[in-house]
Design a protein around this motif. Structure first.
Motif, short mmCIF file in Angstrom:
data_model
loop_
_atom_site.label_atom_id
_atom_site.label_comp_id
_atom_site.label_asym_id
_atom_site.label_seq_id
_atom_site.Cartn_x
_atom_site.Cartn_y
_atom_site.Cartn_z
N VAL A 122 -2.86 70.37 109.79
CA VAL A 122 -2.79 69.00 110.27
C VAL A 122 -3.05 68.08 109.09
N ASP A 123 -1.96 67.60 108.50
CA ASP A 123 -2.05 66.80 107.28
C ASP A 123 -1.57 65.37 107.53
N LYS A 124 -1.35 64.65 106.46
CA LYS A 124 -0.92 63.26 106.57
C LYS A 124 0.35 63.11 107.39
N ALA A 125 1.30 64.02 107.18
CA ALA A 125 2.57 63.93 107.90
C ALA A 125 2.38 64.15 109.40
N VAL A 126 1.54 65.10 109.77
CA VAL A 126 1.29 65.36 111.19
C VAL A 126 0.58 64.18 111.83
N LEU A 127 -0.40 63.61 111.12
CA LEU A 127 -1.12 62.45 111.65
C LEU A 127 -0.19 61.25 111.80
N LYS A 128 0.72 61.09 110.86
CA LYS A 128 1.69 60.01 110.95
C LYS A 128 2.59 60.22 112.17
N ALA A 129 2.99 61.47 112.41
CA ALA A 129 3.83 61.76 113.56
C ALA A 129 3.09 61.52 114.86
N LEU A 130 1.79 61.79 114.88
CA LEU A 130 0.98 61.54 116.08
C LEU A 130 0.91 60.06 116.40
N GLY A 131 0.83 59.24 115.36
CA GLY A 131 0.95 57.80 115.54
C GLY A 131 -0.34 57.07 115.81
N SER A 132 -0.23 55.76 115.83
CA SER A 132 -1.40 54.90 115.93
C SER A 132 -2.04 54.89 117.31
N ASP A 133 -1.35 55.41 118.31
CA ASP A 133 -1.97 55.52 119.64
C ASP A 133 -2.37 56.95 119.94
N GLY A 134 -2.36 57.82 118.92
CA GLY A 134 -2.65 59.23 119.12
C GLY A 134 -4.11 59.59 118.91
N ILE A 135 -4.57 60.56 119.67
CA ILE A 135 -5.93 61.10 119.56
C ILE A 135 -5.84 62.55 119.12
N LEU A 136 -6.66 62.91 118.13
CA LEU A 136 -6.73 64.28 117.64
C LEU A 136 -8.06 64.90 118.04
N VAL A 137 -8.01 66.12 118.57
CA VAL A 137 -9.22 66.87 118.91
C VAL A 137 -9.15 68.23 118.22
N ASN A 138 -10.19 68.57 117.46
CA ASN A 138 -10.21 69.85 116.76
C ASN A 138 -11.41 70.68 117.22
N VAL A 139 -11.11 71.80 117.90
CA VAL A 139 -12.15 72.75 118.30
C VAL A 139 -11.85 74.13 117.70
N ALA A 140 -11.02 74.16 116.66
CA ALA A 140 -10.61 75.42 116.04
C ALA A 140 -11.49 75.73 114.83
N ARG A 141 -11.03 75.38 113.65
CA ARG A 141 -11.79 75.50 112.42
C ARG A 141 -11.58 74.24 111.60
N GLY A 142 -12.62 73.79 110.91
CA GLY A 142 -12.55 72.54 110.18
C GLY A 142 -11.40 72.46 109.21
N PRO A 143 -11.18 73.48 108.37
CA PRO A 143 -10.14 73.37 107.35
C PRO A 143 -8.72 73.23 107.88
N VAL A 144 -8.50 73.49 109.17
CA VAL A 144 -7.15 73.32 109.72
C VAL A 144 -6.70 71.86 109.62
N VAL A 145 -7.65 70.94 109.68
CA VAL A 145 -7.36 69.51 109.60
C VAL A 145 -7.76 68.99 108.22
N ASP A 146 -6.87 68.26 107.58
CA ASP A 146 -7.17 67.60 106.31
C ASP A 146 -8.13 66.45 106.61
#
Length: 306
Positions: free
Chosen positions: A205-229
């Motif tokens: 989950v990098d800059k490109a994925v966050l951009k695709a999620l957009g300004s109204d998007g919510i991210l939840v990570n319950v996997a492992r920390g390094p999966v998300v930048d």
């Protein structure tokens, strides 16, 4: 007859289960005194490195109290024929609940509201920030294993449309498939990360994925920390190009980057995904079942499979 020895790099909860371990095995805590130990008990966070395995020439089994194995040197374990067990399924419901709770906490600003009340801001006549609907959107699940499936069941039960991204499309799944993380993020406004950790998913989950999620998007990570930048996420939250995030896992636990602590609408919890009394008791019991089966020469209940 001498009791089997176990090197314990993690403890079991509840105390009754730890007492069973101590009653049935000679438990050692010092790796330097464990050269003849056949069994090592560890956690997903502690794992077992190649260097540690080298100090355990008699090692036959690594029993992980959890599902994460990214801190275990699996390649070295395979080379030496060391079996690895984990505790799948019994914690899936707890982690799925945690993911849903984080999504609600972010979208409805629950943690922020708690701080608002305790600071006296409500009593002083200030107005809290508005939240947003959570379960009226479309959910995406990045990683469609046991936890992802359990989470999908919860979300569908709430009436949400659910999409997922995985290594391959799953036959007979009621949920929609997307080929990669970016395509998944583009088509949902609530992105749950439940994929396995390790080098293959680091920074997925990098800059490109966050951009695709957009300004109204919510991210939840319950996997492992390094999966998300973490840096990209903090910048997106500060810039308002992401609406919010709920994080239960981090790169260097228990150290959380200040940029995430300072980020707006970012709910942080100390790796509580499986932290219910029922889940922890079931995990500990399964650890003991695996150790007992190995000592008895029976098939392992839950061997780890790549």
């Amino acid at each position: 007859m001498n009791r089997p020895k176990v090197l314990a790099l993690a403890s079991l909860k509840p105390d009754e289960t730890q007492d069973r371990l101590l009653a049935d095995y000679d438990v050692l805590y010092d790796i330097d005194a464990a050269t003849d130990v056949r069994i090592a008990l560890t956690s997903g966070a502690a794992g077992l490195s190649c260097a540690q395995m080298d100090r355990l020439p008699a090692l036959e089994l690594i029993a992980v109290n959890g599902v994460g194995v990214d801190a275990v040197d699996l390649a070295q374990a395979r080379r030496r024929g060391i079996r690895v067990t984990t505790t799948p399924d019994v914690l899936s419901a707890a982690v799925a609940e945690m993911a849903l709770g984080l999504a609600l906490a972010v979208g409805r600003r629950i943690a922020e509201g708690d701080r608002f009340v305790r600071a006296g801001s409500w009593a002083a006549g200030e107005k809290p920030a508005l939240g947003r609907p959570v379960i009226q959107g479309r959910a995406g699940i990045l990683g469609y294993g046991r936890i992802g499936h359990r989470l999908a069941d919860l979300l569908r039960g709430l009436g949400m449309d659910v999409l997922y991204a995985a290594r391959s499309e799953k036959p007979n799944s009621p949920d929609g498939f997307r080929a990669d993380a970016e395509a998944l993020a583009r088509d949902c406004n609530l992105l749950f990360v439940t994929t396995a950790g390790g080098s293959d998913t680091r920074g997925l989950v990098d800059k490109a994925v966050l951009k695709a999620l957009g300004s109204d998007g919510i991210l939840v990570n319950v996997a492992r920390g390094p999966v998300v930048d973490a840096g990209a996420l903090a910048r997106a939250l500060q810039a308002g190009t992401s609406d919010g995030a709920g994080l239960d896992v981090f790169d260097d636990e228990p150290n959380v980057p200040q940029s995430l602590i300072d980020a707006p609408n970012c709910v942080l919890t100390p790796h509580l995904g499986s932290a219910t009394d029922a889940a922890r008791a079931a995990m500990a019991a399964l650890v003991l079942d695996n150790i007992t089966a190995h000592v008895a020469g029976r098939p392992l209940p839950t061997p780890y499979e790549d």
